[in-house]
Design a protein around this motif. Sequence first.
Motif, PDB file in Angstrom:
ATOM      1  N   GLU A 123      39.841 -36.128 -22.784  1.00 19.20           N
ATOM      2  CA  GLU A 123      40.173 -37.140 -21.992  1.00 19.20           C
ATOM      3  C   GLU A 123      39.476 -38.287 -22.295  1.00 19.20           C
ATOM      4  OE1 GLU A 123      39.976 -35.425 -17.349  1.00 19.20           O
ATOM      5  OE2 GLU A 123      38.305 -35.993 -18.012  1.00 19.20           O
TER       6      GLU A 123
ATOM      7  N   GLU B 284      41.745 -39.889 -24.904  1.00 17.40           N
ATOM      8  CA  GLU B 284      42.662 -40.575 -24.353  1.00 17.40           C
ATOM      9  C   GLU B 284      42.327 -41.910 -23.557  1.00 17.40           C
ATOM     10  OE1 GLU B 284      44.591 -38.197 -21.272  1.00 17.40           O
ATOM     11  OE2 GLU B 284      46.374 -39.852 -21.062  1.00 17.40           O
TER      12      GLU B 284
ATOM     13  N   ILE C 204      42.124 -40.903 -14.929  1.00 21.98           N
ATOM     14  CA  ILE C 204      41.124 -40.234 -15.733  1.00 21.98           C
ATOM     15  C   ILE C 204      39.710 -40.766 -15.076  1.00 21.98           C
ATOM     16  CG2 ILE C 204      40.172 -40.328 -18.043  1.00 21.98           C
ATOM     17  CD1 ILE C 204      42.758 -40.503 -19.287  1.00 21.98           C
TER      18      ILE C 204
ATOM     19  N   SER D  99      36.801 -38.493 -13.586  1.00 22.98           N
ATOM     20  CA  SER D  99      35.680 -38.044 -14.458  1.00 22.98           C
ATOM     21  C   SER D  99      34.599 -39.036 -14.307  1.00 22.98           C
ATOM     22  CB  SER D  99      36.213 -37.951 -15.856  1.00 22.98           C
ATOM     23  OG  SER D  99      35.253 -38.197 -16.648  1.00 22.98           O
TER      24      SER D  99
END
Lengths: 558, 175
Positions: free
Chosen positions: A4, A7, A31, A35
């Motif tokens: 993640e 990315e 994202i 997160s």
Amino acid sequence: MKDEIEELERLLLAWEEGELDQAGINRFREILRTSERAREYYLQMQMLEVALKLEGEAGLGEMFQSDKPSVSLSEQNSFFPLKQGFTWKSLASLAAILLLGLLLGRLFYLETSEGDPELERLSTLENYPQQASQAGSLEATSQGVALITRLVEVEWADGQHPHEVGDALLPGILALDSGLVQIEFFCGATVILDGPAELELQTFELARLASGRLRAQVPPAARGFTIDVEEMKIVDLGTEFGLAVSQEGTDVQVFEGEVELHPASASKKILNAGEAMVRNAQGELSPSTASSDTFIDIATLEQRDQQQQEARFQSWQRWSQAFRRDPRLIAYYAFDEARQWERKLTSSVEPLDHNLDGAIVGADHTPGRWEAKGALEFKQPGDRVRVQIPGEYASLTFLCWAKIDSLDRWYNSLFLTDSYEQGEPHWQILDTGQLFFSVRASEKADKGPAHRPILSPPFWDRSLSGKWIHLATTYDVKSQYVTHYLNGEQLHRERLPDPQLVPITRFGAATLGNWSSPMRPDAHFAIRNLNGSIDEFAILSEAIAADEIQEIYFTGKP
Amino acid sequence: MNQAEKTEQFVQQLAKHQNRLYGYIFSLLGDHARTADVVQETNLVLWRKIDEYQPTKPFIPWAFAIAHFQVLAHLRDAKRDRVLLDEDLAETLSREAQQKVNSLDSVTESLRNCLQKLAPHSSELIQKRYFQGNSILQIAKELDRSVGSLKVALLRIRRQLAECVQQNLAEEGES
């Protein structure tokens, strides 16, 4: 988890390079939303990015030649060349420089963003959807599938945005109760819509006629231009045709070339010049003959357009003749002198006073709002009209019809007094598209802020380029309000605090379309020429009411 | 404190905190040109609200509050343009960004050390990208390298710098 972050890093880099599309942005946000670690990491990277930028500007990067102008932090900080120990006097001028510096910057939506509900209601920002794009570094974009090129005696349907000639049309419905609209699709097809009618523009080569009549002219380059009607598609193969949709059915008539009919219930049919097809409410098709006269063509529309223009010009002339004798006039230039060699801008105030005549420098004569009306075009940095206006006044109104091609300078002059002494006004447009009005309040520069500029929200963007617009600003000494107007509508209204209100106003030597202040040491401000044309300008010795400004706009509207 | 002294202090505070304001706003916009605009707007609003300024109270929370508002207004008004974060995310990140930006000075200082530790070709890349403001595409042409390889390299160097800076900050906190 680690993936993640990777990315996120890649998406962020793509964003910085200007390569991230909306889907990428959405993923990026997702994202961050889900997160906490990603949020932490993002902020850390942004901090690094800022630190790198600061470091670059602090000198590390100086030995390398920068070939890309970027907004620099150190430049902004140069408003503050101070650390400690300075006197009030230097501070006052510094504060003035600070304020000036801030104002020179690109300020957006200041008034609305301060959250004053009245201002939010009054500002018409939402009518100018393109302005925000000027803020970013992205290439300017525009939207639309067609242009309105002529309007004759149009009454728009309820709820329809009243378009002007030159407006770009987005996909959507165009509904009129009566009158004629000429629409040029970006594919090259020209459509004359004859009201009452409702046309839904879908793409630059596709529209749906819900009701009403239209005539389409489709040059070979625009072949394939298609109009949908209920249960049928009409594809043009390079031609001229008429189409009428009513409750009784659909009538297609071909005047030149050929069109393809694609009825939903039957096979394709070709109609040639002179042929026509009627589809009744039951869906039955029957052949008929074309009669071109029943659909208004471009030449007839042009004729009616010119008649309408003529009538509007005459109605403005009648108004202008009466306005010249208005006792409130301080100065009025109707620009009705169309002689190309004339280097004098005759004052239109009656009784005539030739001392008010302006001197044309550089600017060229050009047609105004109407072909037969004069105007002056300001293009070169030197172009201007010099005027000399004696006397002392209190409240003021400025009125101007202008056509702005682009806002090239920080300050784009409408009317500027030369030396800008106490009581002298400045009326101009910032490169951000904001109307700017100020009256010099203090006598000398070192006595606190020189003035309080009143800025409208940005009203100008590229979609107004080349269109005649009416600008007005009133300065009311009694109520202490300054009000800006665009095309008869209030743009912005703001109260001047007591210290910045100047009860006595004056002009002396002044300039239209530029600034004449060669004596000033800060010569880098001195180029303020307008890039555009002016075809009417007036100053009145009263702050006139909103409805009067609206009336002046409607009378003078081309 | 008279008006003159108050103005003096205000201007000093505003000057002193320009970088932090920039850092905070940039964290939420991720775009230098927009950030420069919003910093200017914020400066002007602060200047207009100088009457509300209380020299006895800390300047930065007040300035952040106004900057926060300007950022949200900007995101709202820029709807038709691409923006990195939406208003909700900007709200979510706002407090954390304010805390982070308070250590901007130490980040900058430790970055200076970390830059020295970079390998020469990495340092060259950072210079071209950040100090000369070139795009990756431009650098790729100049160095005759592929865009993809440069992106990978740049990501790696950034990570390296971020780790180095974090480590310095942590050590600073210990000592």
